[in-house]
Design an enzyme around this catalytic site. Structure first.
Site, PDB file in Angstrom:
ATOM      1  N   LYS A 118       7.935 -29.191 -37.740  1.00 33.88           N
ATOM      2  CA  LYS A 118       6.738 -29.400 -38.551  1.00 33.88           C
ATOM      3  C   LYS A 118       6.877 -28.723 -39.932  1.00 33.88           C
ATOM      4  O   LYS A 118       7.824 -27.961 -40.162  1.00 33.88           O
ATOM      5  CB  LYS A 118       5.512 -28.877 -37.815  1.00 33.88           C
ATOM      6  CG  LYS A 118       5.226 -29.609 -36.499  1.00 33.88           C
ATOM      7  CD  LYS A 118       5.056 -31.117 -36.678  1.00 33.88           C
ATOM      8  CE  LYS A 118       4.242 -31.795 -35.604  1.00 33.88           C
ATOM      9  NZ  LYS A 118       4.985 -32.130 -34.371  1.00 33.88           N
TER      10      LYS A 118
HETATM   11  C1  PLP Z   1       3.872 -32.243 -33.079  1.00 36.59           C
HETATM   12  C2  PLP Z   1       2.610 -32.923 -32.747  1.00 36.59           C
HETATM   13  C3  PLP Z   1       1.669 -32.411 -31.825  1.00 36.59           C
HETATM   14  C4  PLP Z   1       1.844 -31.157 -31.028  1.00 36.59           C
HETATM   15  O1  PLP Z   1       3.064 -30.735 -30.882  1.00 36.59           O
HETATM   16  P1  PLP Z   1       3.705 -29.452 -30.206  1.00 36.59           P
HETATM   17  O2  PLP Z   1       5.131 -29.831 -30.180  1.00 36.59           O
HETATM   18  O3  PLP Z   1       3.073 -29.265 -28.885  1.00 36.59           O
HETATM   19  O4  PLP Z   1       3.441 -28.280 -31.110  1.00 36.59           O
HETATM   20  C5  PLP Z   1       0.494 -33.101 -31.645  1.00 36.59           C
HETATM   21  N1  PLP Z   1       0.237 -34.239 -32.306  1.00 36.59           N
HETATM   22  C6  PLP Z   1       1.095 -34.765 -33.194  1.00 36.59           C
HETATM   23  C7  PLP Z   1       0.711 -36.005 -33.928  1.00 36.59           C
HETATM   24  C8  PLP Z   1       2.318 -34.137 -33.429  1.00 36.59           C
HETATM   25  O5  PLP Z   1       3.177 -34.685 -34.289  1.00 36.59           O
END
Ligand code: PLP
Length: 405
Positions: A186
């Site tokens: 992210k």
């Molecule tokens: C990355 C993501 C999440 C949650 O991700 P984790 O890997 O659990 O931190 C939730 N929704 C979207 C759209 C994502 O891209």
């Protein structure tokens, strides 16, 4: 796209602060921790940087969504309207609180279509959950209006759009609650982590307890805490929070580079009249983590992807339509309700119904969409080379099609 690309001394310093005391837990141990509270510090930074009253860190973006839903009182039998294009975590969280994911079509914003939301509302609907995919956002004014008209909760899954804005406000701070993920890929990372953001003190207090076994955190003695409700362990560790603290201080740098690189690459694709781009709602400011673009047909898109692969330039280009994680077409485990533990009959029936649900409006968009991830490390030279090569492949495929007509 991701903060892990610019990782170094700053993160090491913050992590070392924690290593020096050895207090890896975010709560308690007030004496030995010698004033080091990385999770608290990161929560404060999040409220300041993104402009919300409260922030509760969690162990992941998925647990942030679960926590937000619980704190918002969403549970057994409640329907949550969400888009058919998202990451699997969005529906995992819905299922984890016993609620029903009602998947509906997207539009050319690549996020929830307000018309599709309106059409999906029933007496069971409790919440609308837009997912701001690939750095940009849903039409939040339209969704806010729908929620106001039908007394529904607006929960933003902003996990993929850290740094994006809508009418001057940070994505994730506009609904009743919003979440970010800080997983490894992210825009800023903690390795693993997430946050629930809200301007509502009650939702915050509930999130705080829910992520720590229901502790009320009322006094200094953790052992004497009361448990006003049942919670779970979705805590972040001090080590993870320390990494995030170094990263959030670099966010403005990340966003400036993303924007510059995104716009530079875009100029090459803009020269091809057949290419169009993802629609950004009026008043929206893309985080620029991806450049998402459309070709005129599914066939051309598949041919371009195949040709990019042949030319060795496919890396970083995502054709979500056939990707296993992001679009309904490939979620067989969801559509077949394959769970390890038994789920409620209502949940199961809702999932099995998805196989026969018509997503042709979304298919018509996703089958023509390619998202190019924007790297923080590209040099101007590399962007030029990338842009020229991509444009050449696209032109070649388009020309060939013209000859066939
Ligand atoms: C990355 C993501 C999440 C949650 O991700 P984790 O890997 O659990 O931190 C939730 N929704 C979207 C759209 C994502 O891209």
């Amino acid at each position: 796209m991701p903060g892990f690309e610019l990782f170094g001394e700053e993160e090491r310093k913050e992590v070392n602060d924690v290593m020096e005391t050895g207090i890896l837990m975010r709560y308690g141990f007030d004496g030995p921790r010698k004033g080091i509270w990385k999770a608290q510090e990161l929560e404060k930074a999040i409220t300041e940087v993104f402009g919300c009253k409260h922030a509760q860190l969690t162990s992941s973006g998925t647990s942030a969504l679960t926590t937000a839903m619980a704190a918002l009182g969403i549970g057994a039998g409640d329907e949550i309207i969400m888009p058919a294009f998202t990451f699997v975590a969005s529906f995992e969280a819905v299922l984890s609180v016993g609620a029903i994911p009602v998947l509906v079509d997207i539009d050319e914003t690549l996020t929830l279509s307000p018309d599709a939301v309106r059409a999906a509302i029933t007496s069971k609907t409790k919440c609308v959950m837009p997912v701001h995919m690939c750095g940009s956002m849903a039409d939040l004014d339209a969704l806010k209006q729908i929620c106001a008209d039908h007394k529904l909760i607006l929960l933003e899954d902003a996990c993929q759009s850290i740094g994006g804005k809508y009418k001057g406000k940070s994505l994730g701070t506009i609904g009743d609650a919003g979440t970010f993920s800080f997983d490894f890929v992210k825009t800023i990372t903690c390795a693993e982590g997430g946050v629930v953001m809200t301007n509502n003190e009650d939702i915050y207090t509930k999130s705080d307890g829910y992520t720590d076994h229901g502790h009320d955190h009322a006094g200094a003695d953790r052992g004497a805490d009361l448990h006003p409700f049942i919670g779970y362990n979705y805590r972040i560790s001090e080590l993870h929070a320390a990494v995030g603290l170094a990263q959030i201080r670099k966010l403005d740098t990340f966003l400036a580079i993303q924007k510059k690189n995104n716009l530079a690459l875009r100029t090459y694709l803009e020269q091809i009249p057949e290419i169009s781009f993802r629609i950004i709602p009026e008043g929206g400011e893309d985080s620029c983590s991806f450049l998402s673009w459309f070709l005129p047909t599914e066939e051309l898109t598949k041919t371009v992807i195949a040709e990019m692969k042949v030319q060795g330039i496919l890396a970083g280009n995502f054709y979500w339509y056939v990707n296993n994680w992001h679009y309904i077409s490939k979620w067989d485990h969801l559509k077949n309700a394959v769970t390890l533990n038994a789920v409620s009959e209502t949940q199961k029936a809702a999932l099995l119904k998805l196989t026969n649900t018509n997503f042709s409006a979304s298919d018509a968009i996703m089958s023509r969409c390619i998202s190019t991830a924007i790297s923080l490390l590209w040099t101007d030279e590399q962007i030029k080379e990338k842009g020229e090569k991509m444009a050449a492949v696209i032109r070649k495929v388009l020309d060939k099609q013209m000859q066939q007509v």
